[in-house]
Design a protein around this motif. Structure first.
Motif, PDB file in Angstrom:
ATOM      1  N   LYS A   3       0.960  -1.269   0.423  1.00  0.00           N
ATOM      2  CA  LYS A   3       0.051  -0.436   0.404  1.00  0.00           C
ATOM      3  C   LYS A   3       0.567   1.504   0.014  1.00  0.00           C
ATOM      4  O   LYS A   3       0.412   2.301  -0.064  1.00  0.00           O
ATOM      5  CB  LYS A   3      -0.803   0.114   0.849  1.00  0.00           C
ATOM      6  CG  LYS A   3      -1.739  -1.104   1.199  1.00  0.00           C
ATOM      7  CD  LYS A   3      -3.231  -1.366   2.158  1.00  0.00           C
ATOM      8  CE  LYS A   3      -3.527  -2.115   2.404  1.00  0.00           C
ATOM      9  NZ  LYS A   3      -5.197  -2.150   3.836  1.00  0.00           N
ATOM     10  N   ASN A   4       2.714   1.009   0.341  1.00  0.00           N
ATOM     11  CA  ASN A   4       3.104   2.546   0.887  1.00  0.00           C
ATOM     12  C   ASN A   4       3.900   2.900  -1.262  1.00  0.00           C
ATOM     13  O   ASN A   4       3.946   3.949  -1.035  1.00  0.00           O
ATOM     14  CB  ASN A   4       3.697   2.218   1.555  1.00  0.00           C
ATOM     15  CG  ASN A   4       5.075   0.889   1.149  1.00  0.00           C
ATOM     16  OD1 ASN A   4       4.584   0.143   0.535  1.00  0.00           O
ATOM     17  ND2 ASN A   4       6.076   0.781   1.766  1.00  0.00           N
ATOM     18  N   TYR A   5       2.924   2.210  -1.900  1.00  0.00           N
ATOM     19  CA  TYR A   5       3.548   2.525  -3.299  1.00  0.00           C
ATOM     20  C   TYR A   5       2.605   3.149  -3.757  1.00  0.00           C
ATOM     21  O   TYR A   5       1.648   2.605  -3.943  1.00  0.00           O
ATOM     22  CB  TYR A   5       3.586   1.373  -4.607  1.00  0.00           C
ATOM     23  CG  TYR A   5       5.497   0.442  -3.543  1.00  0.00           C
ATOM     24  CD1 TYR A   5       6.357   1.121  -3.239  1.00  0.00           C
ATOM     25  CD2 TYR A   5       4.784  -1.154  -3.587  1.00  0.00           C
ATOM     26  CE1 TYR A   5       7.343   0.180  -3.321  1.00  0.00           C
ATOM     27  CE2 TYR A   5       6.059  -1.324  -2.421  1.00  0.00           C
ATOM     28  CZ  TYR A   5       7.905  -0.656  -2.540  1.00  0.00           C
ATOM     29  OH  TYR A   5       8.509  -1.561  -2.389  1.00  0.00           O
ATOM     30  N   ASP A   6       2.651   4.519  -4.715  1.00  0.00           N
ATOM     31  CA  ASP A   6       2.009   5.004  -5.419  1.00  0.00           C
ATOM     32  C   ASP A   6       1.150   3.695  -6.893  1.00  0.00           C
ATOM     33  O   ASP A   6       2.593   3.009  -7.258  1.00  0.00           O
ATOM     34  CB  ASP A   6       2.620   6.387  -6.298  1.00  0.00           C
ATOM     35  CG  ASP A   6       1.112   6.710  -7.617  1.00  0.00           C
ATOM     36  OD1 ASP A   6       0.898   6.143  -7.937  1.00  0.00           O
ATOM     37  OD2 ASP A   6       0.717   7.320  -7.195  1.00  0.00           O
ATOM     38  N   ASN A  35       6.481  -7.381  -0.148  1.00  0.00           N
ATOM     39  CA  ASN A  35       8.674  -6.697  -0.540  1.00  0.00           C
ATOM     40  C   ASN A  35       9.073  -6.027  -0.960  1.00  0.00           C
ATOM     41  O   ASN A  35       7.635  -5.356  -1.870  1.00  0.00           O
ATOM     42  CB  ASN A  35       9.318  -7.788  -1.122  1.00  0.00           C
ATOM     43  CG  ASN A  35       8.894  -9.668  -0.785  1.00  0.00           C
ATOM     44  OD1 ASN A  35      10.284 -10.385   0.111  1.00  0.00           O
ATOM     45  ND2 ASN A  35       8.389 -10.363  -1.862  1.00  0.00           N
ATOM     46  N   ASN A  36       9.470  -5.450  -0.720  1.00  0.00           N
ATOM     47  CA  ASN A  36      10.713  -3.847  -1.065  1.00  0.00           C
ATOM     48  C   ASN A  36      10.981  -4.096  -2.225  1.00  0.00           C
ATOM     49  O   ASN A  36      11.392  -4.400  -3.898  1.00  0.00           O
ATOM     50  CB  ASN A  36      11.906  -3.726  -0.624  1.00  0.00           C
ATOM     51  CG  ASN A  36      11.516  -1.929  -0.735  1.00  0.00           C
ATOM     52  OD1 ASN A  36      12.069  -1.574  -2.018  1.00  0.00           O
ATOM     53  ND2 ASN A  36      12.640  -1.740   0.363  1.00  0.00           N
ATOM     54  N   LEU A  37      10.010  -2.735  -3.606  1.00  0.00           N
ATOM     55  CA  LEU A  37      10.125  -3.492  -5.430  1.00  0.00           C
ATOM     56  C   LEU A  37      11.423  -2.756  -5.569  1.00  0.00           C
ATOM     57  O   LEU A  37      11.593  -3.979  -6.812  1.00  0.00           O
ATOM     58  CB  LEU A  37       9.042  -2.516  -5.452  1.00  0.00           C
ATOM     59  CG  LEU A  37       8.654  -2.128  -6.935  1.00  0.00           C
ATOM     60  CD1 LEU A  37       8.276  -3.615  -7.834  1.00  0.00           C
ATOM     61  CD2 LEU A  37       7.562  -1.452  -7.766  1.00  0.00           C
ATOM     62  N   PHE A  38      12.146  -2.017  -4.434  1.00  0.00           N
ATOM     63  CA  PHE A  38      13.671  -1.562  -5.279  1.00  0.00           C
ATOM     64  C   PHE A  38      14.370  -3.294  -5.103  1.00  0.00           C
ATOM     65  O   PHE A  38      15.719  -3.193  -5.717  1.00  0.00           O
ATOM     66  CB  PHE A  38      13.758  -0.264  -4.647  1.00  0.00           C
ATOM     67  CG  PHE A  38      13.608   0.921  -4.689  1.00  0.00           C
ATOM     68  CD1 PHE A  38      13.209   1.246  -5.661  1.00  0.00           C
ATOM     69  CD2 PHE A  38      12.151   1.050  -3.915  1.00  0.00           C
ATOM     70  CE1 PHE A  38      12.660   2.401  -6.408  1.00  0.00           C
ATOM     71  CE2 PHE A  38      12.203   2.144  -4.375  1.00  0.00           C
ATOM     72  CZ  PHE A  38      12.316   2.836  -5.295  1.00  0.00           C
TER      73      PHE A  38
END
Length: 261
Positions: A3-6, A35-38
Motif C-alpha cells: 500500500k505504501n507504493y503509488d 516485498n520492497n519493490l526496489f
C-alpha cells in the motif's frame, strides 16, 4: 502490491522492468505485493532471475548509476543564461573568432534559463546565409523550451543591428508569442565583443503579420542609429571570472537584472 507504493508509478516501474529484462510482469507483481519493490534492482537474486535476466538487470543498474553521476555533474557545472551579460559572453565565446562566414545560433532554455540545447541554424559566406524560421520553431517544440536566445556574428566588425537583424527578431517574436515561448534577446557578435538588443534598445513587440519565409543575413545594411556599442575593459574581471569566457564586459555599467519569465 504494498500500500505504501503509488499504484500507477509502481505499475509503470514493473512494466518497464519486464520490457527491459524479460522477467514476467506477474512474477514482479507477486513479489511486490509483500516485498520492497526496489529489491528487484538492488538485490535481484531475491526474485530468482535466470542468467540472462540477471545480466540485463546488472546492465540496467550500471546505466542508472552512470545517469545519476552525469546528472550530478551537469547540475554542478550548469550554465544559466539569466541576463544579457551572461548571454553575450556565452555567444561571444562561440562566435567571436569567426570572420570568414556568418553563423546564426539559437539557445533553447528551460524554466530556470538553463540551456537545453544550442544549435546552429544558418552558416554561410558573407551575405549568403539565410535563416529559416520553421526550422527554429520545430526545434523549440521538440525540446519543449520556455524561452530562446538568438545570436549571430557580423564578420565585418559592426555590432549595430541591421535591418534584417531587426526583421528576424520581430518575426521570431511574433511566431513564438502565441506559444508562450519568450525570445529574450538577440546577441550580435563582432570581434569578440557583443551587442544585446534587449539591453540597448529593447526587444520588438510581436506582430500579427506572421511569416515563415527565409530571411537572408546581410549586415551591410546596418541601421545608423546613434547608439553606443556594448563593450568593456577585460581588466574589470577577476581571473576566476574569465576561466569560462575570455571575453569583454560592459564598461561602467551596472549588472543587468535577471530575466523574469
Amino acid at each position: 502490491m504494498k500500500k505504501n507504493y503509488d499504484e500507477a508509478h509502481a505499475s509503470n516501474f514493473i512494466k518497464g522492468i519486464t520490457r527491459l529484462t524479460g522477467i514476467a510482469e506477474s512474477k514482479l507483481k507477486k513479489y511486490a505485493a509483500e516485498n520492497n519493490l526496489f529489491n528487484v534492482l538492488e538485490h535481484p537474486k531475491t526474485i530468482d532471475p535466470n542468467k540472462q535476466q540477471l545480466e540485463k538487470i546488472h546492465v540496467l543498474n550500471e546505466f542508472i548509476s552512470a545517469y545519476r553521476l552525469l546528472k550530478l555533474q551537469e547540475n554542478e557545472n550548469k550554465l544559466v543564461l539569466d541576463s544579457s551579460k551572461v548571454a553575450g559572453e556565452y555567444f561571444a565565446s562561440l562566435l567571436g573568432g569567426i570572420k570568414d562566414r556568418e553563423k546564426f545560433m539559437v539557445a533553447f532554455l528551460d524554466t530556470g534559463n538553463n540551456i537545453i540545447e544550442t544549435r546552429i541554424f544558418s552558416e554561410g559566406s558573407i551575405g549568403e546565409a539565410a535563416v529559416y524560421p520553421r526550422m527554429i520553431l520545430k526545434a523549440a517544440l521538440d525540446c519543449d523550451c520556455t524561452s530562446i536566445l538568438l545570436a549571430h556574428n557580423h564578420p565585418g566588425g559592426s555590432r549595430i543591428p541591421s535591418i534584417q537583424d531587426r526583421d528576424i527578431t520581430k518575426r521570431l517574436i511574433s511566431i513564438f508569442a502565441p506559444l508562450q515561448i519568450s525570445v529574450l534577446d538577440h546577441i550580435i557578435v563582432a570581434n569578440s565583443q557583443y551587442h544585446s538588443m534587449a539591453e540597448m534598445e529593447g526587444m520588438p513587440q510581436p506582430s500579427r503579420d506572421v511569416s515563415y519565409d527565409a530571411i537572408p543575413l546581410d549586415n551591410n545594411k546596418a541601421l545608423g542609429e546613434d547608439k553606443a556599442d556594448f563593450h568593456a575593459d577585460i581588466s574589470d574581471f577577476d581571473e576566476s571570472d574569465l576561466d569560462e569566457f575570455n571575453l569583454i564586459e560592459p564598461d561602467d555599467k551596472e549588472d543587468e537584472d535577471e530575466w523574469e519569465l
